[in-house]
Design a protein around this motif. Structure first.
Motif, short mmCIF file in Angstrom:
data_model
loop_
_atom_site.label_atom_id
_atom_site.label_comp_id
_atom_site.label_asym_id
_atom_site.label_seq_id
_atom_site.Cartn_x
_atom_site.Cartn_y
_atom_site.Cartn_z
N ILE A 25 0.84 -1.21 0.00
CA ILE A 25 0.00 0.00 0.00
C ILE A 25 0.87 1.25 0.00
CG2 ILE A 25 -1.60 1.37 1.42
CD1 ILE A 25 -2.82 -1.33 2.33
N LEU A 26 1.93 1.24 0.80
CA LEU A 26 2.82 2.40 0.90
C LEU A 26 3.63 2.61 -0.37
CD1 LEU A 26 4.16 2.12 4.57
CD2 LEU A 26 2.19 3.36 3.71
N ASN A 27 3.73 1.60 -1.20
CA ASN A 27 4.51 1.71 -2.44
C ASN A 27 3.70 2.26 -3.61
OD1 ASN A 27 6.95 0.79 -1.39
ND2 ASN A 27 6.42 -1.36 -1.72
N PHE A 28 2.38 2.50 -3.42
CA PHE A 28 1.58 3.06 -4.50
C PHE A 28 2.06 4.48 -4.81
CE2 PHE A 28 -1.76 -0.07 -3.25
CZ PHE A 28 -1.91 -0.66 -4.50
N PRO A 29 2.21 4.82 -6.10
CA PRO A 29 2.65 6.19 -6.44
C PRO A 29 1.56 7.22 -6.26
CG PRO A 29 2.21 4.93 -8.45
CD PRO A 29 2.06 3.97 -7.29
N LEU B 32 7.33 6.94 4.85
CA LEU B 32 7.42 7.52 3.51
C LEU B 32 8.23 8.81 3.47
CD1 LEU B 32 3.66 7.02 2.58
CD2 LEU B 32 5.59 5.85 1.50
N ASN B 33 8.62 9.32 4.63
CA ASN B 33 9.29 10.62 4.72
C ASN B 33 10.77 10.50 4.37
OD1 ASN B 33 9.77 13.31 5.18
ND2 ASN B 33 9.75 13.15 7.42
N THR B 34 11.04 10.52 3.08
CA THR B 34 12.42 10.44 2.60
C THR B 34 12.79 11.76 1.93
OG1 THR B 34 11.63 9.45 0.52
CG2 THR B 34 12.33 7.94 2.26
N VAL B 35 14.10 11.94 1.68
CA VAL B 35 14.59 13.24 1.18
C VAL B 35 14.04 13.58 -0.20
CG1 VAL B 35 16.69 13.21 2.55
CG2 VAL B 35 16.68 12.11 0.31
N ASP B 36 13.60 12.57 -0.96
CA ASP B 36 13.13 12.83 -2.32
C ASP B 36 11.62 13.03 -2.42
OD1 ASP B 36 12.76 10.19 -1.57
OD2 ASP B 36 12.87 9.42 -3.62
N ARG B 37 10.94 13.16 -1.27
CA ARG B 37 9.50 13.35 -1.28
C ARG B 37 9.12 14.58 -0.45
NH1 ARG B 37 9.00 7.41 0.13
NH2 ARG B 37 8.39 6.31 -1.76
N ARG C 120 -1.25 23.42 -4.82
CA ARG C 120 -0.37 24.34 -5.55
C ARG C 120 1.04 24.38 -4.95
NH1 ARG C 120 -4.61 28.37 -4.37
NH2 ARG C 120 -6.43 27.84 -5.66
N GLN C 121 1.22 23.65 -3.84
CA GLN C 121 2.51 23.65 -3.15
C GLN C 121 3.40 22.47 -3.58
OE1 GLN C 121 3.59 25.77 -0.24
NE2 GLN C 121 2.14 27.15 -1.23
N ASP C 122 2.96 21.75 -4.60
CA ASP C 122 3.73 20.66 -5.20
C ASP C 122 4.11 19.54 -4.22
OD1 ASP C 122 5.04 19.33 -7.27
OD2 ASP C 122 6.97 20.26 -6.80
N PRO C 123 3.12 19.00 -3.47
CA PRO C 123 3.45 17.86 -2.58
C PRO C 123 3.44 16.55 -3.35
CG PRO C 123 1.14 18.40 -2.38
CD PRO C 123 1.70 19.38 -3.38
N ASP C 124 4.10 15.55 -2.80
CA ASP C 124 4.02 14.18 -3.33
C ASP C 124 2.97 13.38 -2.57
OD1 ASP C 124 6.32 14.13 -5.28
OD2 ASP C 124 7.40 14.73 -3.47
N ILE C 125 2.96 13.57 -1.25
CA ILE C 125 2.06 12.81 -0.39
C ILE C 125 1.30 13.77 0.51
CG2 ILE C 125 1.96 11.08 1.47
CD1 ILE C 125 4.58 9.92 0.21
N ILE C 126 -0.02 13.54 0.63
CA ILE C 126 -0.89 14.42 1.41
C ILE C 126 -1.62 13.59 2.46
CG2 ILE C 126 -2.96 15.87 1.30
CD1 ILE C 126 -2.16 16.53 -1.60
N MET C 127 -1.71 14.13 3.68
CA MET C 127 -2.56 13.52 4.69
C MET C 127 -3.65 14.51 5.07
SD MET C 127 -1.89 12.15 8.55
CE MET C 127 -2.63 13.52 9.44
N VAL C 128 -4.90 14.08 4.93
CA VAL C 128 -6.06 14.88 5.33
C VAL C 128 -6.58 14.29 6.64
CG1 VAL C 128 -8.32 15.75 4.65
CG2 VAL C 128 -6.61 15.24 2.90
#
Length: 391
Positions: free
Chosen positions: A138-142, A167-172, A210-218
């Motif tokens: 599940i965590l590997n889904f783009p 998921l909090n890596t330097v490239d995300r 508009r802030q260009d995130p990769d991953i969002i938590m609501v």
């Protein structure tokens, strides 16, 4: 507050906070009733009494809490919210403060925000070892939507934070919108909502994209607008995590349709739904074997062969667990990946029960089944599983 009263009140509050932290409580309740004042705390999900202070210290104690939380001491007619930061037993802790006027006086609840409680990875959540690969996939889904469901206090925030830590890596780039932000996550951009000025989940989400995130938590999907924006975010390449209040995993699909979300959008974006509860762990200092009672035998459909061959456990009660038989908590889970077969049923608007049956046919372990295998492993009791999975 008079000087002769101030010192005892300061000491009393420090003592109450210290005792609650020692017991690993999640909340402290200061309540006024017609016949007196009570101080209680919630430990492992269950309320218990603490020693009540003398009646003459009731009002000064509440005032002391409000002063520390920067609240209006003189205002007792409307609810107030604040925060206290202080060191307890050598540890720096935050307390979220909520006051509420009642017919007998102000009720005050302190939520203990212990950062150590959410600094866990997914292997420490209580997930069955053989199921870890499902969560890793599940965590590997783009992109897509992953929902965690359950009632208040079921550990949803801890689960989501553990996912974000993974998921909090330097490239995300990770961003969250929460109500409120209770814990600081290093390296994650966190935004609190503020309905008083119109800053709700939907408005923050629109700007967040508009802030260009990769991953969002609501923090929570509460309405159609927030749901629509979350799904739009998933369709445009973001991985979105959020929560819903439903009894089980399949119920999240029905809930989204009830909000007005079209089935084709759900099947296009949903990656998985995880339902969870928290059950108390058996105290390992006083654990003992016991025979399930008739109610448990019937609820779990246990055969005589299972009862004779499988050992079940409970805690007899000791000083280490304050004679409750339990110490700590763990999660029980139900994970429903969105498969092709399930997607076809969603498009046909099949009921929650229909989705549930198909998911079970495809190997989904239900909350009660996960609890049963953890009871068999001596991690919790049948009584606890039954208490948390009554539907």
């Amino acid at each position: 507050m008079q000087p002769e009263v101030e010192a005892p009140v300061v000491q009393l509050l420090d003592k109450i906070l210290s005792e609650a932290v020692r017991l690993k409580a999640s909340d402290i309740h200061f309540e006024v009733f017609g016949d007196g004042f009570k101080v209680r705390c919630r430990v492992d999900g269950v309320i218990r009494d603490l020693a009540s202070p003398p009646e003459e210290l009731f009002s000064p104690l509440i005032s002391r809490i409000k002063v520390l939380a920067n609240l209006d001491v003189a205002e007792t007619r409307v609810p107030q919210d604040g925060r206290i930061q202080t060191a307890i037993n050598g540890r720096f802790l935050d307390f979220r403060v909520s006051t509420l006027p009642t017919i007998t006086g102000e009720s005050v609840v302190l939520r203990i925000l212990d950062k150590q409680s959410i600094e866990v990875d997914i292997t420490q959540l209580g997930i069955w070892e053989e199921d870890l690969h499902i969560y890793q996939s599940i965590l590997n889904f783009p992109n897509g939507v992953v929902l965690v469901t359950g009632p208040t206090g079921s550990g949803k925030t801890t689960t989501l934070y553990s996912f974000l830590r993974e998921l909090n890596t330097v490239d995300r780039k990770l961003m969250t919108v929460e109500d409120p932000v209770e814990y600081d996550l290093p390296g994650v951009v966190q935004i609190p909502i503020n309905p008083k000025i119109g800053l709700d989940f939907a408005r923050v989400l629109r700007t967040m994209l508009r802030q260009d995130p990769d991953i969002i938590m609501v923090g929570e999907i509460r309405d159609e607008e927030t749901a629509e924006i979350s799904i739009h975010a998933a369709l445009t390449g973001h991985l979105v995590f959020s929560t819903l209040h439903t009894n089980n995993a399949p119920g999240a699909v029905t809930r989204m349709m009830d909000m007005g979300i079209e089935p084709y959008l759900i099947t296009a974006t949903f990656r998985a739904v995880i339902a969870q509860r928290l059950v108390r762990r058996i105290c390992q200092n006083c654990i003992e074997v016991y025979r399930p009672n008739p109610l448990e035998v019937e609820a779990f459909s246990l055969t005589e062969e299972e009862i004779s061959e499988v050992r079940f456990f409970k805690g007899s009660g000791c000083d280490e667990c304050n004679h409750t038989g339990y110490k700590g908590r763990l999660g029980i889970f139900e994970v429903m990946p969105m498969t092709t077969d399930l997607a076809m049923l969603v498009l046909d608007r099949v009921s929650t029960e229909g989705l549930r049956q198909k998911a079970k046919e495809q190997g989904m372990v239900t909350l009660r089944e996960d609890g049963l295998r953890k009871a068999r492993a001596g991690m919790t009791t049948l009584e606890e599983v039954l208490r948390e999975t009554q539907m």
